[in-house]
Design a protein around this motif. Structure first.
Motif, PDB file in Angstrom:
ATOM      1  N   ALA A  86       0.788  -1.187   0.101  1.00 25.27           N
ATOM      2  CA  ALA A  86       0.041   0.165  -0.065  1.00 25.27           C
ATOM      3  C   ALA A  86       0.818   1.251  -0.108  1.00 25.27           C
ATOM      4  CB  ALA A  86      -0.845   0.064   1.128  1.00 25.27           C
ATOM      5  N   GLY A  87       2.237   1.126  -0.012  1.00 23.71           N
ATOM      6  CA  GLY A  87       2.971   2.284  -0.259  1.00 23.71           C
ATOM      7  C   GLY A  87       3.168   2.885   1.143  1.00 23.71           C
ATOM      8  N   TYR A  88       3.627   2.202   2.233  1.00 22.61           N
ATOM      9  CA  TYR A  88       3.965   2.519   3.425  1.00 22.61           C
ATOM     10  C   TYR A  88       5.520   2.525   3.529  1.00 22.61           C
ATOM     11  CZ  TYR A  88      -0.576   3.355   5.257  1.00 22.61           C
ATOM     12  OH  TYR A  88      -2.040   3.596   5.457  1.00 22.61           O
ATOM     13  N   LEU A  89       5.996   3.364   4.430  1.00 20.18           N
ATOM     14  CA  LEU A  89       7.488   3.266   4.361  1.00 20.18           C
ATOM     15  C   LEU A  89       7.765   2.542   5.880  1.00 20.18           C
ATOM     16  CD1 LEU A  89       8.828   6.947   3.562  1.00 20.18           C
ATOM     17  CD2 LEU A  89       8.958   4.941   2.177  1.00 20.18           C
ATOM     18  N   PRO A  90       8.881   1.634   5.645  1.00 18.94           N
ATOM     19  CA  PRO A  90       9.182   0.529   6.862  1.00 18.94           C
ATOM     20  C   PRO A  90       9.527   1.687   7.857  1.00 18.94           C
ATOM     21  CG  PRO A  90      10.962   0.544   5.123  1.00 18.94           C
ATOM     22  CD  PRO A  90       9.908   1.299   4.287  1.00 18.94           C
ATOM     23  N   GLU A  91      10.323   2.772   7.735  1.00 18.88           N
ATOM     24  CA  GLU A  91      10.737   3.719   8.761  1.00 18.88           C
ATOM     25  C   GLU A  91       9.420   4.101   9.720  1.00 18.88           C
ATOM     26  OE1 GLU A  91      11.415   4.073   5.602  1.00 18.88           O
ATOM     27  OE2 GLU A  91      13.578   4.537   5.374  1.00 18.88           O
ATOM     28  N   ALA A  92       8.374   4.622   8.667  1.00 21.34           N
ATOM     29  CA  ALA A  92       7.253   5.300   9.273  1.00 21.34           C
ATOM     30  C   ALA A  92       6.296   3.759  10.094  1.00 21.34           C
ATOM     31  CB  ALA A  92       6.182   5.567   8.212  1.00 21.34           C
TER      32      ALA A  92
ATOM     33  N   GLY B 192       8.383  10.248  26.724  1.00 18.66           N
ATOM     34  CA  GLY B 192       7.837  11.674  26.953  1.00 18.66           C
ATOM     35  C   GLY B 192       6.800  11.762  25.909  1.00 18.66           C
ATOM     36  N   ASP B 193       7.037  12.932  25.172  1.00 16.27           N
ATOM     37  CA  ASP B 193       5.883  13.038  24.185  1.00 16.27           C
ATOM     38  C   ASP B 193       6.516  12.928  22.868  1.00 16.27           C
ATOM     39  OD1 ASP B 193       7.071  15.532  24.227  1.00 16.27           O
ATOM     40  OD2 ASP B 193       5.289  16.729  25.173  1.00 16.27           O
ATOM     41  N   ALA B 194       7.439  12.315  22.672  1.00 14.68           N
ATOM     42  CA  ALA B 194       8.194  11.999  21.474  1.00 14.68           C
ATOM     43  C   ALA B 194       7.212  11.246  20.553  1.00 14.68           C
ATOM     44  CB  ALA B 194       9.231  11.416  21.289  1.00 14.68           C
ATOM     45  N   GLU B 195       6.857  11.580  19.170  1.00 11.83           N
ATOM     46  CA  GLU B 195       5.839  10.929  18.159  1.00 11.83           C
ATOM     47  C   GLU B 195       6.829  10.768  17.224  1.00 11.83           C
ATOM     48  OE1 GLU B 195       2.951   9.504  18.539  1.00 11.83           O
ATOM     49  OE2 GLU B 195       2.315  10.781  20.376  1.00 11.83           O
ATOM     50  N   ILE B 196       7.843  11.599  16.640  1.00 11.87           N
ATOM     51  CA  ILE B 196       8.420  11.249  15.521  1.00 11.87           C
ATOM     52  C   ILE B 196       9.751  11.120  16.007  1.00 11.87           C
ATOM     53  CG2 ILE B 196       9.007  11.826  13.174  1.00 11.87           C
ATOM     54  CD1 ILE B 196       6.334  13.239  12.857  1.00 11.87           C
ATOM     55  N   PHE B 197      10.516   9.717  15.693  1.00 13.81           N
ATOM     56  CA  PHE B 197      11.839   9.600  16.047  1.00 13.81           C
ATOM     57  C   PHE B 197      12.509   8.764  15.182  1.00 13.81           C
ATOM     58  CE2 PHE B 197       8.897   7.813  18.919  1.00 13.81           C
ATOM     59  CZ  PHE B 197       9.027   6.599  18.652  1.00 13.81           C
ATOM     60  N   THR B 198      13.923   8.758  15.182  1.00 16.66           N
ATOM     61  CA  THR B 198      14.621   7.642  14.155  1.00 16.66           C
ATOM     62  C   THR B 198      14.670   6.427  14.883  1.00 16.66           C
ATOM     63  OG1 THR B 198      16.637   8.451  15.154  1.00 16.66           O
ATOM     64  CG2 THR B 198      16.076   9.742  13.251  1.00 16.66           C
TER      65      THR B 198
ATOM     66  N   GLN C  31       4.429  12.373   6.971  1.00 11.91           N
ATOM     67  CA  GLN C  31       5.497  12.885   7.684  1.00 11.91           C
ATOM     68  C   GLN C  31       6.900  12.426   7.142  1.00 11.91           C
ATOM     69  OE1 GLN C  31       5.136  15.428   9.583  1.00 11.91           O
ATOM     70  NE2 GLN C  31       3.120  15.149   9.381  1.00 11.91           N
ATOM     71  N   TYR C  32       6.968  11.129   6.984  1.00 15.59           N
ATOM     72  CA  TYR C  32       8.372  10.473   6.849  1.00 15.59           C
ATOM     73  C   TYR C  32       8.521  10.696   4.947  1.00 15.59           C
ATOM     74  CZ  TYR C  32      10.095   8.382  10.932  1.00 15.59           C
ATOM     75  OH  TYR C  32      10.327   8.355  12.112  1.00 15.59           O
ATOM     76  N   ILE C  33       7.515  10.685   4.439  1.00 17.99           N
ATOM     77  CA  ILE C  33       7.412  10.755   2.879  1.00 17.99           C
ATOM     78  C   ILE C  33       7.926  12.336   2.672  1.00 17.99           C
ATOM     79  CG2 ILE C  33       6.223  11.022   0.927  1.00 17.99           C
ATOM     80  CD1 ILE C  33       4.740   8.458   1.457  1.00 17.99           C
ATOM     81  N   GLN C  34       7.274  13.238   3.256  1.00 16.79           N
ATOM     82  CA  GLN C  34       7.641  14.548   3.280  1.00 16.79           C
ATOM     83  C   GLN C  34       9.102  14.792   3.614  1.00 16.79           C
ATOM     84  OE1 GLN C  34       5.103  16.675   5.546  1.00 16.79           O
ATOM     85  NE2 GLN C  34       4.960  18.486   4.315  1.00 16.79           N
TER      86      GLN C  34
ATOM     87  N   ASN D 153       0.506  10.874   0.688  1.00 17.76           N
ATOM     88  CA  ASN D 153       0.425  10.032   1.920  1.00 17.76           C
ATOM     89  C   ASN D 153       1.227   8.721   1.705  1.00 17.76           C
ATOM     90  OD1 ASN D 153      -0.667  11.864   3.774  1.00 17.76           O
ATOM     91  ND2 ASN D 153      -2.878  11.302   2.616  1.00 17.76           N
ATOM     92  N   THR D 154       1.377   8.131   0.591  1.00 19.84           N
ATOM     93  CA  THR D 154       1.738   6.746   0.551  1.00 19.84           C
ATOM     94  C   THR D 154       2.718   6.806  -0.786  1.00 19.84           C
ATOM     95  OG1 THR D 154      -0.077   6.193  -1.087  1.00 19.84           O
ATOM     96  CG2 THR D 154      -0.346   5.619   1.433  1.00 19.84           C
ATOM     97  N   LEU D 155       3.568   5.869  -1.116  1.00 20.08           N
ATOM     98  CA  LEU D 155       4.300   5.906  -2.338  1.00 20.08           C
ATOM     99  C   LEU D 155       3.146   5.856  -3.463  1.00 20.08           C
ATOM    100  CD1 LEU D 155       7.263   3.705  -1.116  1.00 20.08           C
ATOM    101  CD2 LEU D 155       7.080   6.149  -1.141  1.00 20.08           C
ATOM    102  N   ILE D 156       2.165   5.146  -3.160  1.00 25.96           N
ATOM    103  CA  ILE D 156       1.150   4.780  -4.312  1.00 25.96           C
ATOM    104  C   ILE D 156       0.690   6.226  -4.710  1.00 25.96           C
ATOM    105  CG2 ILE D 156      -1.034   4.078  -5.016  1.00 25.96           C
ATOM    106  CD1 ILE D 156      -0.393   1.519  -3.391  1.00 25.96           C
ATOM    107  N   GLU D 157       0.349   7.066  -3.930  1.00 25.78           N
ATOM    108  CA  GLU D 157       0.021   8.501  -4.159  1.00 25.78           C
ATOM    109  C   GLU D 157       0.953   9.230  -5.036  1.00 25.78           C
ATOM    110  OE1 GLU D 157      -2.903   9.103  -0.390  1.00 25.78           O
ATOM    111  OE2 GLU D 157      -1.658  10.850  -1.181  1.00 25.78           O
TER     112      GLU D 157
END
Ligand code: GLU
Length: 464
Positions: free
Chosen positions: A257-263, A276-282, A313-316, A356-360
């Motif tokens: 469906a075009g999701y990135l493994p990192e995401a 904590g409130d970390a939502e996006i991290f490597t 977010q990861y795609i952007q 939002n996805t690689l397909i898009e």
């Protein structure tokens, strides 16, 4: 202590995200502590285990970058080892043969149920000092039972659930080998966890009931039980236990469906753990931060919108060249020849902020690789107002003499708009239509940059 963790899936079917989370946490714990992470395939349920399921697990883990230090180790290849341990236990009086037949067992269970007692084996064949065992019946192959301690309780400090205490009276003598000699599930897990020197068992809390039995066998074998961390279930977005039956997607489905493994990794990390409130991290941050103390105690709920948001977010933020590589298979699937047409990296860079996805991204890219539209005069008359033609002619000239930069193309537009006293859409819409036979495109100056001056001029010249 040298930390050793394992992921021990049963390859009996469908692998959803919740299953892979049970791989992610022990992996992260091992990496955080410079320990070892082992993949053990629990394939003793021969009827239900398939190679296909093993492949999905291995591929899914590789896709997420969950690297192994050992394994995959297949339990079916260790049967001799389990048999040897069963023999040792029989010799040491830690286990015994039980000749109670199926019918007798069923009768016992029925009686216990009728007396409102919990069904359990009554210890009939358990040898005890001074006890006379029944005569061994002819032609009955025995099961082997573990001599569970009588009295006292099993206590462990679960890294997620806290102290758990189970009375030994709740546990009857577990069957560790079937009549044909094949070892049973809980027994194999113990032998493996001991042989593999597993220090931390991080697994789903559907195994909490197995843990006291496993600890008892482990202690009988002279081993030290590992630390247990039982992870609360992952619920689907309607609050039910995640499963294929109620619509869970497999790891492969997400990949397709075009999701990135990192995401996905970032998403799974937060599905039951927080920093904590970390939502996006490597991935590196995740490994640095990961600890058992911050695992959640209540069930995590799958949230597809959040996953899609994270993917965006990861795609952007992705490097366009990497993103282009990841998008290529999807583009090829749509029939786009990425080698023939505008630079694919540039196209992807242009589209990534809105996808939002690689397909898009691939779908958005299609436009740039289709042949130049062949408009007939009717279509031209309908979509390109005659009064705009002079402005378009000027635009063609302005583009021809502009530098090949986004800013210069933007300036070319502005100059023509000012001269003709018209607004951007009045010019940009017919230009888009002339270039692609659609008015839905990314920003027009960027589009010119991507398709190139000559191609743009050629396509525009056909309609004026
Ligand atoms: N094979 C078990 C499962 O897939 C996991 C066993 C364990 O982690 O101890 O549920």
């Amino acid at each position: 202590m040298h930390i050793r963790t394992r992921f021990a899936p049963s390859p009996t079917g469908f692998i959803h995200l919740g299953n892979l989370r049970s791989a992610l946490y022990p992996w992260a714990f091992a990496r955080h502590n410079q320990g070892d992470f082992i993949l053990r395939i629990e394939d003793t349920d021969v009827e239900r285990s398939t190679q296909e399921a093993v492949d999905v697990i291995i591929e899914g883990m590789a896709w997420l970058g969950l690297d192994l230090d050992e394994g995959p180790i297949y339990q079916m290849q260790r049967i001799d080892r389990y048999r040897a341990v069963i023999k040792q236990m029989l010799d040491a009086g830690l286990a015994y043969p039980c000749y109670m037949s199926e019918e007798e067992l069923n009768k016992l269970r029925d009686q216990q149920m009728a007396n409102k007692e919990k069904p359990r084996y009554n210890g009939q064949w358990r040898p005890e000092p001074g006890k006379t065992l029944p005569a061994i019946p002819d032609g009955v192959l025995p099961v082997i039972r573990f001599k569970n301690p009588i009295g006292g309780s099993v206590i462990w400090e679960d890294a997620v659930k806290g102290k758990i205490e189970i009375s030994n009276d709740e546990l009857d003598d577990l069957v560790i080998a079937r009549p044909d000699g094949t070892p049973t599930y809980n027994f194999c897990v113990v032998v493996d966890d001991l042989d593999m020197n597993i220090t931390h068992v991080i697994r789903g809390d559907d195994h909490v009931n197995n843990t006291p039995r496993q600890i008892n066998i482990m202690k009988a074998l002279g081993g030290t039980p590992p630390v247990y961390a039982h992870l609360p279930t992952v619920l689907n977005d309607s609050g039910e236990k995640m499963s294929k039956r109620n619509g869970a997607m497999s790891v492969r489905d997400y990949q397709k469906a075009g999701y990135l493994p990192e995401a996905i990794l970032n998403y799974l990390a937060r599905l039951g753990w927080s920093h904590g409130d970390a939502e996006i991290f490597t991935k590196e941050q995740f490994v640095n931060w990961f600890d058992l103390g911050s695992l959640g105690r209540s069930p995590a709920q799958h949230n597809p919108e959040k996953l899609l948001w994270l993917n965006h977010q990861y795609i952007q933020n992705a490097d366009p060249a990497d993103l282009a590589e990841a998008t290529k298979p999807f583009a090829h699937e749509l029939g786009i020849d990425t080698e023939n047409g505008p630079d694919f990296v540039q196209v992807v860079a242009l589209l990534k902020d809105r996808a939002n996805t690689l397909i898009e991204i691939a779908e958005g890219a299609k436009l740039f690789y289709l042949p130049a539209p062949a408009h007939n005069s009717e279509q031209i008359a309908e979509n390109i107002p005659t009064e705009i033609i002079p402005a378009m002619k000027d635009l063609i000239k302005a583009i021809q003499s502009a530098e090949h930069t986004k800013a210069a193309y933007g300036a070319a537009f502005k100059e023509v708009l000012a001269k003709h006293q018209i607004k951007m859409p009045a010019l940009a819409m017919p230009v888009r239509y002339a270039l692609f036979a659609t008015t839905q495109t990314p920003a027009i100056d960027s589009v010119l940059l991507v398709i190139g001056k000559n191609e743009a001029v050629a396509r525009l010249s056909k309609v004026v």
